[in-house]
Design an enzyme around this catalytic site. Structure first.
Site, PDB file in Angstrom:
ATOM      1  CG  HIS A   1      -0.506   0.088   2.801  1.00 37.75           C
ATOM      2  ND1 HIS A   1      -0.827   1.355   2.877  1.00 37.75           N
ATOM      3  CD2 HIS A   1      -0.485  -0.999   3.445  1.00 37.75           C
ATOM      4  CE1 HIS A   1       0.097   1.400   4.144  1.00 37.75           C
ATOM      5  NE2 HIS A   1       0.523  -0.260   4.759  1.00 37.75           N
TER       6      HIS A   1
ATOM      7  CG  ASP B   1       3.239   1.144   7.452  1.00 36.98           C
ATOM      8  OD1 ASP B   1       2.781   0.715   6.150  1.00 36.98           O
ATOM      9  OD2 ASP B   1       3.213   1.238   8.655  1.00 36.98           O
TER      10      ASP B   1
ATOM     11  CD  GLU C   1      -2.783  -1.562   6.203  1.00 37.65           C
ATOM     12  OE1 GLU C   1      -2.489  -2.192   6.455  1.00 37.65           O
ATOM     13  OE2 GLU C   1      -2.078  -0.178   6.537  1.00 37.65           O
ATOM     14  CD  GLU C   2      -0.927   3.167   7.755  1.00 41.85           C
ATOM     15  OE1 GLU C   2      -1.927   2.303   8.450  1.00 41.85           O
ATOM     16  OE2 GLU C   2       0.273   2.983   7.141  1.00 41.85           O
TER      17      GLU C   2
ATOM     18  CG  ASP D   1       1.712  -3.647   5.749  1.00 44.40           C
ATOM     19  OD1 ASP D   1       3.147  -3.143   6.025  1.00 44.40           O
ATOM     20  OD2 ASP D   1       0.653  -3.257   5.534  1.00 44.40           O
TER      21      ASP D   1
ATOM     22  CG  HIS E   1       1.852   3.773  11.434  1.00 43.57           C
ATOM     23  ND1 HIS E   1       0.169   3.016  12.265  1.00 43.57           N
ATOM     24  CD2 HIS E   1       2.020   3.465  10.396  1.00 43.57           C
ATOM     25  CE1 HIS E   1       0.252   3.077  11.312  1.00 43.57           C
ATOM     26  NE2 HIS E   1       1.121   2.500  10.529  1.00 43.57           N
TER      27      HIS E   1
HETATM   28 ZN   LIG Z   1       1.572  -0.309   6.507  1.00 42.57          ZN
END
Ligand SMILES: [Zn+2]
Length: 352
Positions: free
Chosen positions: A71, A188, A222-223, A243, A323
């Site tokens: 993603h 990510d 995705e998030e 991922d 994140h």
């Molecule tokens: Zn991810």
């Protein structure tokens, strides 16, 4: 297999990807970039109504398909409120903690296409005025954007074109260190996206015949939980989410190996397919870690939840401080590239 991972090309592409702002919901520009990338290497693709891109390479077996997804949407924010003091309150996009972006430079994307710069700060930041900033909770009421325009009140802000609902992206601060570390926000899952796109290019350039028709699905939601859970061709038997691996106390994942996930918050991944990945890593001397991610879901688990009858698995590079201001190492990117390649040329586990 030694040349499957082209370090320079992968890192260059990753640098380009992280520098295109793409919080979930604001991904048109990055999807255009990916579309042109695929077009340039001569790969056909289709774009879904939700904006995802699916590129397909036909294999020897066109009855049983594989799908790999990564993603490109990222964490970000939206303008929640224009404050009377000329600053902005934010609403989060995706799951993170405010302290992970405190002090970060950001861009506000206005509806007219203007990009206005700012900094995300605690309202009570300066120690020369506020006696105890440590004691103040980092939450949506105290975190605000100081915009880099002369604004003294809400009307001044509105005059710049900023309005409630504008997207806000965080600066990635992409940096490659001689020791092999790559530091940036949004590794990510742009690290995996770069690897998947490089894999597609490698297959095309080397005219590699895949055993099964394989779809490469670049998802853009995705998030927020529903990136790759639609437009899955009905012939798909195996669905792989590429991922990040989650690193922290008690985790086996690290920044130097490919992380294969046995289970996350959604439950166990498909056991036989996961074992197949582990066997591929072992047979091909690829450094891997098998792990469980405690607070995690993927596009593969989203596909299962959406009702698709597929075998699902998850692997990817280990990402430190995910994140937040993330980091990985080229060793992890290399191991992931190698597992990706050995997987797409492998036989399905039921046929071994
Ligand atoms: Zn991810």
């Amino acid at each position: 297999m030694n040349n499957v991972f082209d370090e320079k090309r992968t890192i260059d592409l990753l640098g380009q990807l992280v520098n295109i702002p793409s919080p979930s919901g604001y991904t048109a520009t990055i999807m255009q970039f990916i579309g042109s990338y695929l077009k340039n290497i001569g790969i056909e693709y289709k774009q879904t109504n939700k904006g995802a891109i699916i590129a397909t390479i036909e294999g020897e077996n066109n009855a049983s398909h594989r799908l790999l997804t990564a993603h490109v949407d990222t964490l970000g924010a939206m303008v929640k409120e224009v404050k009377a003091n000329g600053r902005l309150k934010l609403a989060m996009i995706g799951g993170f903690k405010w302290n992970a972006v405190e002090g970060e430079y950001c861009t506000i994307h206005t509806a007219q296409g203007k990009k206005i710069r700012g900094t995300i700060l605690l309202h009570e930041t300066t120690v020369h005025v506020y006696s105890n900033p440590d004691a103040i909770k980092r939450d949506a009421d105290h975190i605000e954007v100081r915009i880099d325009e002369k604004c003294f009140n809400a009307d001044d802000v509105r005059a710049t074109g900023i309005e409630v609902g504008d997207f806000v992206s965080f600066d990635p601060r992409f940096e490659v260190i001689d020791s092999g570390f790559v530091k940036s926000r949004h590794l990510d899952d742009k690290a995996s996206t770069a690897l998947v796109l490089q894999l597609v290019k490698y297959i095309k350039e080397n005219d590699i015949k895949l055993p099964y028709t394989t779809h490469f699905y670049i998802s853009n939601n995705e998030e927020i939980g529903y990136g790759g859970n639609s437009n899955i061709p009905e012939q798909v038997v195996e669905y792989i989410a590429v991922d990040m691996g989650a690193i922290g106390d008690g985790q086996s994942s690290d920044e130097y190996t490919v992380s294969i996930c046995a289970k996350d918050s959604s439950g166990p991944y498909h056991y036989e397919l996961t074992r197949h990945l582990v066997e591929l890593a072992k047979t091909n001397s690829i450094d891997y870690k098998l792990d469980i991610y405690p607070n995690y879901g993927s596009d593969a688990s989203a596909a299962i939840r959406a009702g698709f009858d597929v075998k699902h698995a998850l692997f990817g590079p280990g990402i430190e401080a995910s994140h937040a201001y993330e980091r990985t190492h080229v060793d992890s990117l290399r191991a992931t590239a190698q597992l990706l390649y050995t997987y797409v040329i492998s036989r399905m586990d039921s046929e071994d």
